[in-house]
Design a protein around this motif. Sequence first.
Motif, PDB file in Angstrom:
ATOM      1  N   TYR A  90       0.773  -1.230   0.000  1.00 49.78           N
ATOM      2  CA  TYR A  90       0.000   0.000   0.000  1.00 49.78           C
ATOM      3  C   TYR A  90       0.813   1.293   0.000  1.00 49.78           C
ATOM      4  O   TYR A  90       0.254   2.354  -0.217  1.00 49.78           O
ATOM      5  N   SER A  91       2.120   1.228   0.266  1.00 47.21           N
ATOM      6  CA  SER A  91       2.870   2.456   0.543  1.00 47.21           C
ATOM      7  C   SER A  91       4.022   2.705  -0.427  1.00 47.21           C
ATOM      8  O   SER A  91       5.117   3.059  -0.010  1.00 47.21           O
ATOM      9  N   VAL A  92       3.802   2.490  -1.695  1.00 48.84           N
ATOM     10  CA  VAL A  92       4.868   2.665  -2.678  1.00 48.84           C
ATOM     11  C   VAL A  92       4.742   4.041  -3.335  1.00 48.84           C
ATOM     12  O   VAL A  92       3.696   4.355  -3.907  1.00 48.84           O
ATOM     13  N   PRO A  93       5.785   4.868  -3.275  1.00 46.57           N
ATOM     14  CA  PRO A  93       5.705   6.186  -3.921  1.00 46.57           C
ATOM     15  C   PRO A  93       5.803   6.065  -5.439  1.00 46.57           C
ATOM     16  O   PRO A  93       6.569   5.249  -5.958  1.00 46.57           O
ATOM     17  N   PRO A  94       5.031   6.854  -6.202  1.00 43.18           N
ATOM     18  CA  PRO A  94       5.093   6.786  -7.668  1.00 43.18           C
ATOM     19  C   PRO A  94       6.371   7.433  -8.198  1.00 43.18           C
ATOM     20  O   PRO A  94       7.004   8.244  -7.517  1.00 43.18           O
ATOM     21  N   ILE A  95       6.750   7.061  -9.416  1.00 42.56           N
ATOM     22  CA  ILE A  95       7.888   7.705 -10.074  1.00 42.56           C
ATOM     23  C   ILE A  95       7.444   9.054 -10.618  1.00 42.56           C
ATOM     24  O   ILE A  95       6.246   9.336 -10.739  1.00 42.56           O
ATOM     25  N   ASN A  96       8.399   9.932 -10.952  1.00 46.65           N
ATOM     26  CA  ASN A  96       8.037  11.293 -11.354  1.00 46.65           C
ATOM     27  C   ASN A  96       7.417  11.347 -12.754  1.00 46.65           C
ATOM     28  O   ASN A  96       7.580  10.434 -13.564  1.00 46.65           O
ATOM     29  N   ARG A  97       6.699  12.414 -13.018  1.00 46.93           N
ATOM     30  CA  ARG A  97       5.901  12.546 -14.243  1.00 46.93           C
ATOM     31  C   ARG A  97       6.749  12.532 -15.504  1.00 46.93           C
ATOM     32  O   ARG A  97       6.356  11.964 -16.532  1.00 46.93           O
ATOM     33  N   SER A  98       7.910  13.178 -15.457  1.00 50.55           N
ATOM     34  CA  SER A  98       8.746  13.230 -16.658  1.00 50.55           C
ATOM     35  C   SER A  98       9.235  11.841 -17.047  1.00 50.55           C
ATOM     36  O   SER A  98       9.342  11.514 -18.235  1.00 50.55           O
ATOM     37  N   LEU A  99       9.497  11.002 -16.044  1.00 51.30           N
ATOM     38  CA  LEU A  99       9.925   9.633 -16.330  1.00 51.30           C
ATOM     39  C   LEU A  99       8.774   8.833 -16.928  1.00 51.30           C
ATOM     40  O   LEU A  99       8.968   8.038 -17.853  1.00 51.30           O
ATOM     41  N   VAL A 100       7.562   9.067 -16.433  1.00 53.29           N
ATOM     42  CA  VAL A 100       6.379   8.407 -17.000  1.00 53.29           C
ATOM     43  C   VAL A 100       6.235   8.759 -18.477  1.00 53.29           C
ATOM     44  O   VAL A 100       6.024   7.884 -19.324  1.00 53.29           O
ATOM     45  N   ARG A 101       6.366  10.047 -18.809  1.00 57.04           N
ATOM     46  CA  ARG A 101       6.224  10.489 -20.203  1.00 57.04           C
ATOM     47  C   ARG A 101       7.293   9.859 -21.095  1.00 57.04           C
ATOM     48  O   ARG A 101       7.011   9.434 -22.216  1.00 57.04           O
ATOM     49  N   SER A 102       8.517   9.791 -20.586  1.00 58.66           N
ATOM     50  CA  SER A 102       9.599   9.245 -21.406  1.00 58.66           C
ATOM     51  C   SER A 102       9.435   7.746 -21.624  1.00 58.66           C
ATOM     52  O   SER A 102       9.762   7.223 -22.697  1.00 58.66           O
ATOM     53  N   ILE A 103       8.903   7.026 -20.612  1.00 62.51           N
ATOM     54  CA  ILE A 103       8.669   5.586 -20.780  1.00 62.51           C
ATOM     55  C   ILE A 103       7.607   5.342 -21.843  1.00 62.51           C
ATOM     56  O   ILE A 103       7.765   4.484 -22.722  1.00 62.51           O
ATOM     57  N   ILE A 104       6.515   6.119 -21.796  1.00 61.60           N
ATOM     58  CA  ILE A 104       5.447   5.944 -22.787  1.00 61.60           C
ATOM     59  C   ILE A 104       5.951   6.279 -24.182  1.00 61.60           C
ATOM     60  O   ILE A 104       5.648   5.563 -25.160  1.00 61.60           O
ATOM     61  N   ARG A 105       6.739   7.341 -24.312  1.00 61.55           N
ATOM     62  CA  ARG A 105       7.270   7.701 -25.634  1.00 61.55           C
ATOM     63  C   ARG A 105       8.186   6.603 -26.165  1.00 61.55           C
ATOM     64  O   ARG A 105       8.117   6.235 -27.350  1.00 61.55           O
ATOM     65  N   ARG A 106       9.043   6.070 -25.310  1.00 58.03           N
ATOM     66  CA  ARG A 106       9.957   5.015 -25.746  1.00 58.03           C
ATOM     67  C   ARG A 106       9.199   3.756 -26.163  1.00 58.03           C
ATOM     68  O   ARG A 106       9.539   3.115 -27.159  1.00 58.03           O
ATOM     69  N   GLU A 107       8.157   3.413 -25.411  1.00 50.85           N
ATOM     70  CA  GLU A 107       7.443   2.163 -25.660  1.00 50.85           C
ATOM     71  C   GLU A 107       6.385   2.274 -26.764  1.00 50.85           C
ATOM     72  O   GLU A 107       6.207   1.358 -27.562  1.00 50.85           O
ATOM     73  N   LEU A 108       5.659   3.409 -26.813  1.00 42.83           N
ATOM     74  CA  LEU A 108       4.554   3.550 -27.772  1.00 42.83           C
ATOM     75  C   LEU A 108       4.860   4.501 -28.920  1.00 42.83           C
ATOM     76  O   LEU A 108       4.037   4.678 -29.822  1.00 42.83           O
ATOM     77  N   GLY A 109       6.038   5.135 -28.875  1.00 43.97           N
ATOM     78  CA  GLY A 109       6.461   5.964 -30.005  1.00 43.97           C
ATOM     79  C   GLY A 109       6.074   7.424 -29.919  1.00 43.97           C
ATOM     80  O   GLY A 109       6.587   8.248 -30.674  1.00 43.97           O
ATOM     81  N   LYS A 110       5.172   7.786 -28.997  1.00 47.33           N
ATOM     82  CA  LYS A 110       4.734   9.176 -28.838  1.00 47.33           C
ATOM     83  C   LYS A 110       4.518   9.478 -27.361  1.00 47.33           C
ATOM     84  O   LYS A 110       4.381   8.570 -26.536  1.00 47.33           O
ATOM     85  N   TYR A 111       4.478  10.770 -27.030  1.00 45.19           N
ATOM     86  CA  TYR A 111       4.175  11.166 -25.660  1.00 45.19           C
ATOM     87  C   TYR A 111       2.685  10.913 -25.384  1.00 45.19           C
ATOM     88  O   TYR A 111       1.863  10.889 -26.325  1.00 45.19           O
ATOM     89  N   PRO A 112       2.317  10.723 -24.113  1.00 49.32           N
ATOM     90  CA  PRO A 112       0.924  10.360 -23.797  1.00 49.32           C
ATOM     91  C   PRO A 112      -0.112  11.349 -24.324  1.00 49.32           C
ATOM     92  O   PRO A 112      -1.187  10.940 -24.791  1.00 49.32           O
ATOM     93  N   GLU A 113       0.194  12.663 -24.302  1.00 50.47           N
ATOM     94  CA  GLU A 113      -0.776  13.645 -24.776  1.00 50.47           C
ATOM     95  C   GLU A 113      -0.980  13.577 -26.290  1.00 50.47           C
ATOM     96  O   GLU A 113      -1.966  14.101 -26.822  1.00 50.47           O
ATOM     97  N   GLN A 114      -0.054  12.927 -27.013  1.00 47.53           N
ATOM     98  CA  GLN A 114      -0.194  12.738 -28.450  1.00 47.53           C
ATOM     99  C   GLN A 114      -0.984  11.473 -28.794  1.00 47.53           C
ATOM    100  O   GLN A 114      -1.446  11.312 -29.918  1.00 47.53           O
ATOM    101  N   ILE A 115      -1.132  10.588 -27.817  1.00 46.84           N
ATOM    102  CA  ILE A 115      -1.819   9.311 -28.040  1.00 46.84           C
ATOM    103  C   ILE A 115      -3.244   9.339 -27.510  1.00 46.84           C
ATOM    104  O   ILE A 115      -4.170   8.844 -28.154  1.00 46.84           O
ATOM    105  N   PHE A 116      -3.418   9.944 -26.325  1.00 48.92           N
ATOM    106  CA  PHE A 116      -4.703   9.904 -25.637  1.00 48.92           C
ATOM    107  C   PHE A 116      -5.353  11.280 -25.636  1.00 48.92           C
ATOM    108  O   PHE A 116      -4.670  12.310 -25.597  1.00 48.92           O
ATOM    109  N   ASP A 117      -6.685  11.285 -25.686  1.00 47.67           N
ATOM    110  CA  ASP A 117      -7.408  12.553 -25.579  1.00 47.67           C
ATOM    111  C   ASP A 117      -7.200  13.173 -24.203  1.00 47.67           C
ATOM    112  O   ASP A 117      -7.128  14.397 -24.073  1.00 47.67           O
ATOM    113  N   GLU A 118      -7.131  12.315 -23.187  1.00 44.70           N
ATOM    114  CA  GLU A 118      -6.847  12.761 -21.819  1.00 44.70           C
ATOM    115  C   GLU A 118      -5.873  11.771 -21.200  1.00 44.70           C
ATOM    116  O   GLU A 118      -5.950  10.563 -21.445  1.00 44.70           O
TER     117      GLU A 118
END
Length: 442
Positions: A90-118
């Motif tokens: 229950y007590s795991v801190p999340p990773i930072n937002r910039s790292l989340v964006r870079s992981i999605i771009r590396r894996e899916l080819g685009k940043y999350p705001e370019q893939i999803f409406d929200e």
Amino acid sequence: MTDFPSSKYERGKIFAKTGLKVGKNYASHYLKTLTGRKSEKADVNKKTAEDVFGEFTNLRGTALKIAQTFSIDQGFLPEEFTEVMTQAQYSVPPINRSLVRSIIRRELGKYPEQIFDEFNSEALAAASIGQVHKARLSNGQPVAIKIQYPGVRDTISSDISLAGSIFKRLAKNGDQFDDYIAEIESTLMKETDYIEEGKSINRFHERFASNGIVTPEWIPELSTERVLTMSFIEGHHLKEFLETDPPQEERNHFGQLLWDFFHQQIRDRSEIHADTHPGNFIFTPDKKLGVVDYGCVKSFPEEFFINYLKLLPVHLQRDEEEIIRLYKELDVLKADPENNKSEKAIYEFCKNYGYTFALPYIEDEFNFGDSEYKRIMAGYTKNAPITNGPRGSKHFIFTTRVHLGLYHFLMKLKAVVNTKQSREIVDEVISEFHNEQKEAYS
């Protein structure tokens, strides 16, 4: 939000620091006993557990997953250690937002705001090997996106080796410890492959997406081995549900759905959803039970599975000769309990704990809100004579995780469930297996 130590060097330094803390804590305790100063073992266990938990929370990944696995009353770590490590769920801190964006771009080819409406950059949940975000597709469909922490899969073997050496120090007489660790490593390799999890989602959706159960649907075109996109299930987790002070009727309804889901998996003799903790179940507004997170899906060897099921009827019948035979088959007993004092203690404990575990199946319904039953179950898990090391087949890691997790969930829910049909299911599966064996040898 925190950064994530992904290199083996960074992680190795943290493991070394953790091992040093463990060693210093117990060395200090021993020195105090030599000099006649009072030092409670429970206190040093708790301090050590808090130190390990603090470091493993920073590591996440395999280290934290081992902590989670050992926190489900496995019975071979000190009680104080188990109580602290339960926080790992229950007590795991999340990773930072910039790292989340870079992981999605590396894996899916685009940043999350370019893939999803929200895309919600705040994690809905953060666990040991990944965290979940909510998003919306261009067609308006809400989805959940699970993002794996960087380097988790690549560091499994080294993490297992380093974390295992620390835990082995805490579990005395751990002759089977290496087998348990190997089983966890094998499961983690599968759990960190999100394509495989997506396939598991599809299989469970085909099996259970009806009759009160709702499961997510995998979206493969927006998934990779390290990013998993699936349909989003609206609703409350157990803690949120209980905060609404639900009537007993609703508690019973959801408890029955969970109980029946567990036993239908037994009836299928197929894969088992092997992670029964509250974060993986959702109470939906239309009174269905949502079942999520299919990373830990297990198929047990048939001989072990049937012997495990047989424990129920033989404990209900108090057939001690058959109980002893099954305990030996399942590697719980190493010798005849009548001729070995330590084995006798283990046998008596397991026999009575097994009977207590079988109590819900005696009558046609059972009240998991019975405070006396909860007290007795807690007493067994806290006073086991087998806390010095793992006993039994390595497959008990996950059957315990599933079955005891089910009981804990229902006790928190205080549900009254009908158990008659489930008792019949166990008998049918055992009978079906024996008939197949007879036909095979005829």
